[in-house]
Design an enzyme around this catalytic site. Structure first.
Site, PDB file in Angstrom:
ATOM      1  N   LYS A  11      28.285  43.823  32.293  1.00 36.52           N
ATOM      2  CA  LYS A  11      27.428  42.645  32.522  1.00 36.52           C
ATOM      3  C   LYS A  11      28.188  41.597  33.310  1.00 36.52           C
ATOM      4  O   LYS A  11      29.424  41.574  33.324  1.00 36.52           O
ATOM      5  CB  LYS A  11      26.942  42.056  31.201  1.00 36.52           C
ATOM      6  CG  LYS A  11      28.026  41.511  30.255  1.00 36.52           C
ATOM      7  CD  LYS A  11      28.370  40.058  30.474  1.00 36.52           C
ATOM      8  CE  LYS A  11      29.503  39.594  29.555  1.00 36.52           C
ATOM      9  NZ  LYS A  11      30.196  38.381  29.971  1.00 36.52           N
ATOM     10  N   ASP A 137      28.497  39.336  22.466  1.00 38.20           N
ATOM     11  CA  ASP A 137      27.823  39.901  23.644  1.00 38.20           C
ATOM     12  C   ASP A 137      27.055  41.187  23.322  1.00 38.20           C
ATOM     13  O   ASP A 137      26.321  41.695  24.165  1.00 38.20           O
ATOM     14  CB  ASP A 137      28.851  40.220  24.744  1.00 38.20           C
ATOM     15  CG  ASP A 137      29.311  38.967  25.473  1.00 38.20           C
ATOM     16  OD1 ASP A 137      28.609  37.943  25.394  1.00 38.20           O
ATOM     17  OD2 ASP A 137      30.370  39.032  26.130  1.00 38.20           O
TER      18      ASP A 137
HETATM   19  O1  C5P Z   1      32.099  37.209  19.204  1.00 33.38           O
HETATM   20  P1  C5P Z   1      33.292  37.578  20.012  1.00 33.38           P
HETATM   21  O2  C5P Z   1      34.346  38.314  19.231  1.00 33.38           O
HETATM   22  O3  C5P Z   1      32.956  38.259  21.293  1.00 33.38           O
HETATM   23  O4  C5P Z   1      33.951  36.198  20.443  1.00 33.38           O
HETATM   24  C1  C5P Z   1      35.255  36.110  20.924  1.00 33.38           C
HETATM   25  C2  C5P Z   1      35.718  34.669  20.819  1.00 33.38           C
HETATM   26  O5  C5P Z   1      34.939  33.838  21.668  1.00 33.38           O
HETATM   27  C3  C5P Z   1      35.565  34.055  19.439  1.00 33.38           C
HETATM   28  O6  C5P Z   1      36.734  34.251  18.675  1.00 33.38           O
HETATM   29  C4  C5P Z   1      35.350  32.583  19.738  1.00 33.38           C
HETATM   30  O7  C5P Z   1      36.597  31.961  19.954  1.00 33.38           O
HETATM   31  C5  C5P Z   1      34.655  32.591  21.071  1.00 33.38           C
HETATM   32  N1  C5P Z   1      33.183  32.398  21.009  1.00 33.38           N
HETATM   33  C6  C5P Z   1      32.664  31.144  20.714  1.00 33.38           C
HETATM   34  N2  C5P Z   1      31.305  30.981  20.683  1.00 33.38           N
HETATM   35  C7  C5P Z   1      30.465  31.994  20.958  1.00 33.38           C
HETATM   36  C8  C5P Z   1      30.982  33.272  21.283  1.00 33.38           C
HETATM   37  C9  C5P Z   1      32.346  33.439  21.302  1.00 33.38           C
HETATM   38  O8  C5P Z   1      33.420  30.198  20.458  1.00 33.38           O
HETATM   39  N3  C5P Z   1      29.150  31.788  20.927  1.00 33.38           N
END
Ligand code: C5P
Length: 284
Positions: A11, A137
């Site tokens: 993506k 994602d």
């Molecule tokens: O959910 P995921 O593991 O992909 O997110 C990785 C990092 O991105 C999280 O640890 C957080 O720091 C940040 N994040 C965030 N807000 C979101 C998605 C991700 O702060 N909506």
């Protein structure tokens, strides 16, 4: 044993706006994402033994519990009390830690494949609930295409559009982990992106307005850490790209081009500067 093969496209973020910090430490986001035809392939094969085996042709991908594919299998097995095992092989083309959602797309493809293999009849919202436990994602990647994605990443609204153009994608020699970027954001200072204008431009198939509305609130933070990102953007624009933007939290940068000739020029301009360069199409 019959295997199921699922395509897992990468993506790109045409837009990424950070609305503010949430009490749980995450951020409320408003994004526009599109799928491109740079894809991993996930092959799921049932096993008699109650085990989860994950393997791939990419040395950088972990094969254990840290892998998002592994997490997807584990969550589904627990929720539906499945005692059968699976062996999963990920044929990787999407670069790792690149801002292209590769791991999330693999996890989403695994959820779709297991839904089919174990005849679970999961609805999209049910799959999204599982996906959200893996990564922000994953909900988008379950369906892909062009969509507005908001909340933490769990609210996915498809956008009907006909954006068909060439994409030149450059992944520098270093990776960036998303969790190292968000803590450095100052939500009051960050440059904002008008996602509503971007969505309108896409719906109206208005390419010039689309280019004007594209933006990524995380770009300044990632560029401050890695100035090479700005250099890639400058090179792409100088060689004739219509627009160049970082995707996700980076470090990959993509250029949009109307014609293949233009895209070829951008590819050539990156030779000797960036090793990993892809010329792809949008997948809608
Ligand atoms: O959910 P995921 O593991 O992909 O997110 C990785 C990092 O991105 C999280 O640890 C957080 O720091 C940040 N994040 C965030 N807000 C979101 C998605 C991700 O702060 N909506």
């Amino acid at each position: 044993m019959v295997s199921i093969i699922e395509r897992a496209p990468a993506k790109l973020n045409l837009g990424l706006d950070v609305l503010g910090k949430r009490p749980d430490g995450y951020h409320d986001l408003d994004m526009v994402m599109i799928s491109i035809d740079l894809c991993d392939y996930v092959t799921v094969t049932p096993l008699e033994a109650n085990v989860i085996e994950v393997d791939s042709d990419c040395l950088k991908m972990p094969n254990d519990r840290k892998n998002d594919v592994y997490k997807a299998v584990q969550l589904i097995k627990e929720k539906y009390h499945i005692t059968q095992g699976v062996s999963i092989f990920v044929d990787k083309s999407i670069p790792v830690c690149a801002g292209m959602g590769g791991g999330s797309s693999d996890a989403a493809a695994t959820i779709r494949a297991l839904n089919q293999l174990w005849k679970l009849n999961m609805t999209l919202p049910e799959m999204i609930a599982i996906g959200m436990q893996i990564g922000s994602d994953v909900p988008y990647c379950l369906k892909g295409g062009c969509a507005q994605v908001s909340g933490k990443g769990e609210i996915v609204t498809p956008i009907a559009c006909e954006l068909s153009c060439w994409v030149v994608l450059a992944k520098p020699h270093f990776g960036i982990s998303t969790r190292t970027i968000f803590p450095d954001i100052d939500c009051d200072q960050i440059s904002r992106v008008n996602i509503a204008a971007l969505v309108q431009a896409l719906k109206g198939n208005d390419y010039p307005r689309l280019l004007a509305a594209m933006g990524n609130s995380l770009e300044d933070v990632s560029i401050a850490k890695r100035p090479f990102i700005q250099k890639m953007k400058d090179r792409m624009v100088k060689s004739g790209a219509d627009m160049a933007l970082m995707t996700g939290s980076g470090p990959s940068v993509f250029a949009l081009c109307r014609t293949e000739k233009q895209a070829n020029r951008v590819v050539n301009s990156l030779k000797g500067f960036c090793q990993e360069v892809y010329k792809v199409r949008t997948l809608l």
